[in-house]
Design a protein around this motif. Structure first.
Motif, short mmCIF file in Angstrom:
data_model
loop_
_atom_site.label_atom_id
_atom_site.label_comp_id
_atom_site.label_asym_id
_atom_site.label_seq_id
_atom_site.Cartn_x
_atom_site.Cartn_y
_atom_site.Cartn_z
N PRO A 39 22.95 55.11 34.98
CA PRO A 39 22.20 54.18 35.83
C PRO A 39 22.95 52.86 35.97
N PHE A 40 22.84 52.27 37.13
CA PHE A 40 23.46 50.99 37.46
C PHE A 40 24.99 51.03 37.48
N ALA A 41 25.55 52.25 37.56
CA ALA A 41 27.01 52.38 37.58
C ALA A 41 27.62 51.62 38.75
N ASN A 42 26.94 51.62 39.89
CA ASN A 42 27.46 50.91 41.06
C ASN A 42 27.48 49.40 40.84
N ASP A 43 26.46 48.89 40.16
CA ASP A 43 26.42 47.45 39.87
C ASP A 43 27.59 47.05 38.96
N ILE A 44 27.83 47.87 37.95
CA ILE A 44 28.91 47.57 37.01
C ILE A 44 30.27 47.68 37.70
N ALA A 45 30.39 48.68 38.58
CA ALA A 45 31.64 48.84 39.33
C ALA A 45 31.89 47.62 40.22
N ALA A 46 30.83 47.08 40.78
CA ALA A 46 30.96 45.89 41.63
C ALA A 46 31.42 44.69 40.81
N PHE A 47 30.90 44.55 39.59
CA PHE A 47 31.35 43.46 38.71
C PHE A 47 32.84 43.61 38.38
N LYS A 48 33.25 44.84 38.10
CA LYS A 48 34.65 45.09 37.76
C LYS A 48 35.57 44.79 38.93
N LYS A 49 35.11 45.15 40.13
CA LYS A 49 35.91 44.86 41.32
C LYS A 49 36.04 43.36 41.51
N GLN A 50 34.93 42.66 41.30
CA GLN A 50 34.93 41.21 41.40
C GLN A 50 35.90 40.59 40.40
N ASP A 51 35.89 41.12 39.18
CA ASP A 51 36.80 40.62 38.14
C ASP A 51 38.27 40.89 38.48
N SER A 52 38.51 42.04 39.12
CA SER A 52 39.89 42.38 39.46
C SER A 52 40.46 41.46 40.53
N ILE A 53 39.58 40.92 41.35
CA ILE A 53 40.01 39.99 42.41
C ILE A 53 40.24 38.59 41.83
N ALA A 54 39.28 38.16 41.02
CA ALA A 54 39.40 36.83 40.39
C ALA A 54 38.66 36.86 39.07
N PHE A 55 39.39 37.02 37.98
CA PHE A 55 38.76 37.13 36.66
C PHE A 55 38.19 35.76 36.27
N PRO A 56 36.95 35.75 35.76
CA PRO A 56 36.30 34.49 35.41
C PRO A 56 37.07 33.70 34.35
N PRO A 57 36.93 32.40 34.36
CA PRO A 57 37.64 31.56 33.39
C PRO A 57 37.05 31.71 31.98
N LYS A 58 37.87 31.40 30.98
CA LYS A 58 37.39 31.39 29.61
C LYS A 58 36.45 30.20 29.40
N ASN A 59 35.67 30.26 28.33
CA ASN A 59 34.77 29.17 27.94
C ASN A 59 33.72 28.84 29.00
N ALA A 60 33.31 29.86 29.73
CA ALA A 60 32.21 29.68 30.68
C ALA A 60 30.90 30.06 29.98
N ILE A 61 29.80 29.92 30.70
CA ILE A 61 28.49 30.34 30.19
C ILE A 61 28.14 31.65 30.87
N LEU A 62 27.93 32.67 30.09
CA LEU A 62 27.66 34.01 30.61
C LEU A 62 26.16 34.27 30.67
N PHE A 63 25.66 34.50 31.88
CA PHE A 63 24.27 34.91 32.06
C PHE A 63 24.24 36.43 32.16
#
Length: 225
Positions: free
Chosen positions: A30-54
């Motif tokens: 379940p939610f595999a598509n959502d997780i895949a979308a996050f991974k794709k987003q990360d591959s384009i521009a990986f979030p910076p370190k020391n951020a706040i993760l929601f």
């Protein structure tokens, strides 16, 4: 004859193909598509370190402009709608561990209660303890904030189990270091002790900008600069 046999083989092959496709769909997490979308987003521009993760369920998913509410804080939003705590645990290696956040803010557990009448506050706590333990093993000193389950009109009949879950998680986190339980419950109730109607969208479950403004006011003092 060969032509007829060829058509039969083709039909059988197509049938097998579609059966395999159905099987793969049924076995998909379940939610595999959502997780895949996050991974794709990360591959384009990986979030910076020391951020706040929601991280958590749809109350975060729908907070698409969360960064605008907290302009001085770099935020990574990895909420995915409809998720329960076990879903967040299932994908923790994808949506929590890859980042090196200075703080993790969690909103999840409400859908756990709504998923079945048999899911008690105690069960929600046990699921949360598993998630918390996993996070602590990966990030021993990172600040963790848990936002209490919220009251809402569409799930008001479940309020006792939700309040029990909040009480249990608050008590559990009270003994933990670098951890905060932040309650939004009372602030979302009217003078009669019921959920404020106009802070929700039409489904009477998810919040509008007024609801998120309440969360902003309560949550911001606990966010790390």
């Amino acid at each position: 004859m060969k032509a007829i046999m060829g058509k039969k083989i083709l039909k059988i092959s197509l049938a097998v193909f579609f059966l395999l496709q159905l099987a793969n769909s049924a076995n998909a997490q379940p939610f595999a598509n959502d997780i895949a979308a996050f991974k794709k987003q990360d591959s384009i521009a990986f979030p910076p370190k020391n951020a706040i993760l929601f991280v958590g369920s749809s109350s975060f998913t729908k907070w698409k402009d969360v960064q605008n509410y907290f302009p001085g804080y770099p935020i990574i939003n990895r909420g995915f709608g409809g998720s329960v705590l076990n879903d967040v645990i299932r994908y923790e290696k994808d949506i929590i561990f890859p980042y090196q956040p200075k703080q993790i803010v969690i909103y999840c557990g409400e859908n756990d209660v709504a998923s079945s009448d048999t899911v008690s506050g105690k069960i929600v706590l046990e699921r949360f303890k598993k998630l918390y333990t996993d996070i602590r093993q990966q990030f021993p000193t990172t600040s963790i904030v848990f936002i209490s389950l919220k009251p809402c009109p569409s799930r008001w009949q479940m309020k006792d189990r939700m309040m029990d879950a909040n009480k249990r998680i608050k008590k559990y986190l009270k003994k933990k270091k670098n951890t905060r339980f932040v309650s939004v419950w009372k602030a979302m109730l009217d003078a009669e002790g019921k959920p404020i109607a106009d802070i929700f969208i039409e489904d009477r479950l998810h919040m509008n900008a007024k609801g998120y403004a309440i969360w902003q006011k309560i949550l911001e003092p606990y966010l790390k600069k």
